[in-house]
Design a protein around this motif. Structure first.
Motif, PDB file in Angstrom:
ATOM      1  N   ALA A 154      67.469 -72.366 -71.511  1.00 35.56           N
ATOM      2  CA  ALA A 154      67.819 -70.960 -71.714  1.00 35.56           C
ATOM      3  C   ALA A 154      68.806 -70.802 -72.871  1.00 35.56           C
ATOM      4  O   ALA A 154      68.710 -69.853 -73.660  1.00 35.56           O
ATOM      5  CB  ALA A 154      68.406 -70.379 -70.434  1.00 35.56           C
ATOM      6  N   LEU A 155      69.736 -71.753 -72.991  1.00 35.01           N
ATOM      7  CA  LEU A 155      70.726 -71.706 -74.078  1.00 35.01           C
ATOM      8  C   LEU A 155      70.053 -71.896 -75.428  1.00 35.01           C
ATOM      9  O   LEU A 155      70.356 -71.175 -76.402  1.00 35.01           O
ATOM     10  CB  LEU A 155      71.783 -72.776 -73.853  1.00 35.01           C
ATOM     11  CG  LEU A 155      72.905 -72.871 -74.899  1.00 35.01           C
ATOM     12  CD1 LEU A 155      73.681 -71.563 -74.958  1.00 35.01           C
ATOM     13  CD2 LEU A 155      73.827 -74.041 -74.581  1.00 35.01           C
ATOM     14  N   ASN A 156      69.129 -72.834 -75.519  1.00 33.11           N
ATOM     15  CA  ASN A 156      68.413 -73.080 -76.779  1.00 33.11           C
ATOM     16  C   ASN A 156      67.585 -71.875 -77.195  1.00 33.11           C
ATOM     17  O   ASN A 156      67.550 -71.503 -78.381  1.00 33.11           O
ATOM     18  CB  ASN A 156      67.516 -74.316 -76.640  1.00 33.11           C
ATOM     19  CG  ASN A 156      68.323 -75.602 -76.549  1.00 33.11           C
ATOM     20  OD1 ASN A 156      69.430 -75.684 -77.083  1.00 33.11           O
ATOM     21  ND2 ASN A 156      67.782 -76.605 -75.873  1.00 33.11           N
ATOM     22  N   LEU A 157      66.922 -71.255 -76.220  1.00 31.83           N
ATOM     23  CA  LEU A 157      66.119 -70.064 -76.527  1.00 31.83           C
ATOM     24  C   LEU A 157      66.988 -68.909 -76.989  1.00 31.83           C
ATOM     25  O   LEU A 157      66.630 -68.171 -77.917  1.00 31.83           O
ATOM     26  CB  LEU A 157      65.310 -69.654 -75.282  1.00 31.83           C
ATOM     27  CG  LEU A 157      64.083 -70.501 -74.961  1.00 31.83           C
ATOM     28  CD1 LEU A 157      63.491 -70.112 -73.621  1.00 31.83           C
ATOM     29  CD2 LEU A 157      63.028 -70.365 -76.061  1.00 31.83           C
ATOM     30  N   TYR A 158      68.136 -68.763 -76.333  1.00 32.66           N
ATOM     31  CA  TYR A 158      69.031 -67.668 -76.731  1.00 32.66           C
ATOM     32  C   TYR A 158      69.569 -67.882 -78.148  1.00 32.66           C
ATOM     33  O   TYR A 158      69.692 -66.931 -78.936  1.00 32.66           O
ATOM     34  CB  TYR A 158      70.196 -67.553 -75.748  1.00 32.66           C
ATOM     35  CG  TYR A 158      71.219 -66.526 -76.175  1.00 32.66           C
ATOM     36  CD1 TYR A 158      70.916 -65.165 -76.144  1.00 32.66           C
ATOM     37  CD2 TYR A 158      72.473 -66.924 -76.645  1.00 32.66           C
ATOM     38  CE1 TYR A 158      71.845 -64.224 -76.557  1.00 32.66           C
ATOM     39  CE2 TYR A 158      73.404 -65.995 -77.051  1.00 32.66           C
ATOM     40  CZ  TYR A 158      73.085 -64.639 -77.006  1.00 32.66           C
ATOM     41  OH  TYR A 158      73.999 -63.710 -77.448  1.00 32.66           O
ATOM     42  N   LYS A 159      69.886 -69.120 -78.498  1.00 33.99           N
ATOM     43  CA  LYS A 159      70.386 -69.410 -79.842  1.00 33.99           C
ATOM     44  C   LYS A 159      69.349 -69.074 -80.914  1.00 33.99           C
ATOM     45  O   LYS A 159      69.680 -68.659 -82.028  1.00 33.99           O
ATOM     46  CB  LYS A 159      70.774 -70.888 -79.947  1.00 33.99           C
ATOM     47  CG  LYS A 159      72.064 -71.236 -79.219  1.00 33.99           C
ATOM     48  CD  LYS A 159      72.378 -72.725 -79.345  1.00 33.99           C
ATOM     49  CE  LYS A 159      73.693 -73.080 -78.663  1.00 33.99           C
ATOM     50  NZ  LYS A 159      73.990 -74.540 -78.774  1.00 33.99           N
ATOM     51  N   LYS A 160      68.059 -69.243 -80.547  1.00 34.49           N
ATOM     52  CA  LYS A 160      66.983 -68.958 -81.504  1.00 34.49           C
ATOM     53  C   LYS A 160      66.664 -67.470 -81.583  1.00 34.49           C
ATOM     54  O   LYS A 160      66.480 -66.908 -82.664  1.00 34.49           O
ATOM     55  CB  LYS A 160      65.723 -69.726 -81.110  1.00 34.49           C
ATOM     56  CG  LYS A 160      65.844 -71.233 -81.248  1.00 34.49           C
ATOM     57  CD  LYS A 160      64.574 -71.934 -80.761  1.00 34.49           C
ATOM     58  CE  LYS A 160      64.698 -73.451 -80.871  1.00 34.49           C
ATOM     59  NZ  LYS A 160      63.494 -74.141 -80.357  1.00 34.49           N
TER      60      LYS A 160
END
Length: 249
Positions: free
Chosen positions: A144-150
């Motif tokens: 979820a963190l990686n997706l939010y950063k993108k």
């Protein structure tokens, strides 16, 4: 395979006169198979409790085992160093004492005493489930963190917030496992208001309730071998049936 094998056990008590010895046990032999129930019967003073304490190696001077063998899962218990016995007692072999009034520490709450046992001997079957929940929640949070950063979108921020909360809750469950496990066991043995009872001291309970608490403590770590020294003596008939069903399950 025998989970417990007692062979030729002899226990004596030395008297104050030195040479004289009283034989409490003489040539005791029996085996317990995995999943088997074994009953030891005899009149008062015949050595039933002494046999149980000898298996657990709860021996006080002037009593001592002078002959024989006591093997648990093939491991000799007689002469085993104290630190190794401590790992077995409570976790692998547990005992329900005959007199709960003198078996619980009067200066500690019931909760302290049950939770101490759980911390010393956590049940892998239960703690592994909680650890897997943390691992799963951590992976979901990282994704979820990686997706939010993108993406940096509101939708992904909400997903990240939910994943963070799930991870926090999973960690909370593991940290509170001893307390929750203690609550669960008190409920299973029929203690009402378990959260309140965990904060109380032994003198605040009746003999029957203390007996149920002792039974909860003996079962809480899911031992491989349970020794019950007249476990339902102080209980009424209804509770006796409930406790025997619990021991069986």
């Amino acid at each position: 395979m025998s989970i417990l094998k007692v062979n030729g056990v002899k226990k004596v008590y030395s008297t104050r006169f030195g040479g004289n010895r009283v034989e409490a046990l003489r040539n005791v032999n029996f085996e317990v198979e995995q999943g088997e129930y074994v009953a030891i019967m005899g009149e008062s003073g015949s050595g039933k409790s002494v046999t149980a304490y000898s298996i657990m190696q709860i021996l006080q001077n002037p009593g001592r085992v002078v002959a024989g063998s006591i093997k648990f899962k093939g491991q000799e218990l007689l002469g085993l160093p104290h630190h190794q016995l401590q790992k077995i007692r409570g976790g692998k072999i547990s005992i329900i004492f005959q007199d709960p009034m003198s078996s619980l520490n009067p200066v500690y709450t019931i909760g302290n005493q049950i939770i101490e046992a759980i911390k010393l001997h956590p049940v892998p079957r239960l703690t592994n489930v909680l650890k897997r929940k943390i691992s799963t929640a951590k992976k979901e949070y990282d994704n979820a963190l990686n997706l939010y950063k993108k993406k940096r979108s509101k939708q992904h921020l909400q997903a990240l917030s939910k994943a963070r909360e799930n991870l926090r809750h999973a960690k909370y469950e593991l940290n509170n496992y001893p307390y929750n496990r203690a609550l669960e066991m008190l409920k299973l043995v029929g203690i009402n208001e378990p959260a309140k009872r965990l904060k109380q001291y032994p003198f605040e309970f009746s003999g029957g309730m203390l007996q149920r608490i002792m039974i909860a403590m003996s079962l809480v770590c899911e031992p491989d071998l349970l020794i019950a020294d007249e476990p339902t003596t102080a209980l009424d008939v209804t509770i006796q049936a409930q406790i025997l069903e619990l021991l069986k399950s």
